[in-house]
Design an enzyme around this catalytic site. Structure first.
Site, short mmCIF file in Angstrom:
data_model
loop_
_atom_site.label_atom_id
_atom_site.label_comp_id
_atom_site.label_asym_id
_atom_site.label_seq_id
_atom_site.Cartn_x
_atom_site.Cartn_y
_atom_site.Cartn_z
N ARG A 98 -11.52 66.72 -9.04
CA ARG A 98 -11.71 65.87 -9.87
C ARG A 98 -13.26 65.45 -9.56
O ARG A 98 -13.29 65.23 -8.39
CB ARG A 98 -11.06 64.89 -10.53
CG ARG A 98 -11.50 63.68 -11.30
CD ARG A 98 -10.64 62.40 -11.04
NE ARG A 98 -9.13 62.00 -11.35
CZ ARG A 98 -7.99 62.00 -10.62
NH1 ARG A 98 -8.41 61.02 -9.32
NH2 ARG A 98 -6.75 61.68 -10.86
N ASP A 111 -6.35 61.62 -5.34
CA ASP A 111 -7.51 60.59 -5.26
C ASP A 111 -8.00 60.95 -3.47
O ASP A 111 -7.90 61.37 -2.90
CB ASP A 111 -6.88 59.58 -5.60
CG ASP A 111 -6.58 59.23 -6.80
OD1 ASP A 111 -6.27 59.83 -7.79
OD2 ASP A 111 -6.09 57.91 -6.74
#
Ligand SMILES: Cc1cc2nc3c(=O)[nH]c(=O)nc-3n(C[C@H](O)[C@H](O)[C@H](O)COP(=O)(O)OP(=O)(O)OC[C@H]3O[C@@H](n4cnc5c(N)ncnc54)[C@H](O)[C@@H]3O)c2cc1C
Length: 307
Positions: free
Chosen positions: A176, A125
């Site tokens: 992402r 992340d």
């Protein structure tokens, strides 16, 4: 930020934990691994993939970071045992990035090695902009040592992201792409809603140019449309990209993506630290408090628009 958003953020810490829990229930799988397993099984049955996140960030000591490493180990075991279609997402501050780079590095390498043992994948992340350079550097270090079962997140809100895409292009990173959840200064981040949307599309285009496998992570209708358009223009096969959404958000739009034949992965957070997580997320970006409030209102009053 609307007056309602501001008001909600102010009263949040005073709210009983049970109420915060009720509000965040829909966005969090639960506190323990069986909760995550149950939710991921349900998603898999509906042809959705998952990425499991052990809730927590900003570990305050070495011991705490080791608990996260163990927790991810247990998650990989559960994924394998239950034959789930899921990878994991990790936050580097939970692995000690704010304590010491080397500590975080050692922990991250362990998590990635655990993942490799069962053929799994780790998504790192992206946190606030103070962590961006270190996060990308750790990713480079992993790739330099031959770990390919790892991907990063880039934030369209950050002005630097286009440059990062170009710099990382030789690695053909698995990315992402998100708007970015953190409130960042104007000097380094686009502030306008449309500016961020435009940069998202630009970043997606550049990622495709770089030959990157890209996860288009958004609930924004305009970006979903643009994402589908760019993917079609490029003639990408079904397994050459994916969409991603958060658990409990825009479930009807999620179902439609799957019905239309796209691959979709749902981000599934779980863990004991749900309270701190919910509170911090809501306080950091009060816009979300607004979503949650209107969503809760519509559930309480039966409007029930889950678009
Ligand atoms: C799978 C996934 C992983 C992510 N990982 C990261 C990360 O590593 N780093 C990072 O900075 N950001 C991450 N994000 C968050 C992202 O940066 C955005 O903050 C978030 O997705 C909202 O932007 P949006 O593109 O959905 O558009 P928005 O315009 O913000 O949202 C579109 C609509 O979706 C709904 N919605 C969006 N978010 C929520 C919510 N939380 N609760 C309820 N309704 C909502 C609302 O109806 C809203 O109108 C991630 C998002 C997803 C989907």
């Amino acid at each position: 930020m609307s007056k309602l958003d501001r008001a909600i953020v102010r009263v949040l810490p005073a709210m009983p934990r049970s109420l915060v829990r009720r509000v965040s229930d829909r966005y969090i799988a639960g506190t323990r691994i069986p909760d995550a397993v149950r939710v991921v099984s349900r998603l898999n049955a509906a042809e959705k993939m998952a990425s499991v996140d052990v809730l927590g960030e900003e570990a305050t000591g070495r011991r705490e970071t080791q608990e996260f490493v163990r927790a991810y180990h247990d998650v990989f075991e559960a994924i394998e045992r239950e034959r789930l279609d899921s990878n994991v997402s990790v936050k580097l501050t939970a692995l000690g990035l704010n304590l010491a780079y080397e500590l975080c590095r050692a922990n991250l390498f362990k998590v990635v090695a655990h993942a490799a043992e069962s053929g799994n994948f780790v998504r790192i992340d992206m946190e606030d902009s103070t962590t961006t350079s270190d996060t990308l550097e750790l990713y480079r270090e992993l790739r330099a040592e031959g770990h390919d079962n790892v991907g990063i997140v880039l934030q369209a809100a950050l002005r630097r992201s286009i440059r990062d895409i170009h710099d990382l292009a030789p690695l053909r990173p698995n990315v992402r792409l998100v708007k970015g959840i953190y409130v960042e200064p104007q000097l380094i981040a686009y502030q306008g809603f449309e500016e961020v949307q435009q940069n998202f599309v630009r970043c997606l285009h550049e990622l495709h140019q770089a030959g990157s496998y890209t996860a288009i992570a958004t609930h924004d209708e305009h970006l979903l449309t643009e994402g589908k358009r760019l993917v079609a223009e490029r003639g990408l096969a079904r397994d050459e990209y994916e969409f991603q959404m958060l658990l409990g958000v825009r479930e009807l739009a999620a179902d439609k993506l799957v019905r239309d034949g796209h691959r979709l992965r749902i981000y599934v957070p779980f863990g004991e630290r749900w309270y701190q997580y919910s509170l911090r997320r809501l306080q950091e970006n009060p816009k979300i408090a607004g979503y949650v409030a209107s969503d809760t209102m519509s559930r309480l009053f039966g409007a029930g628009d889950r678009h």
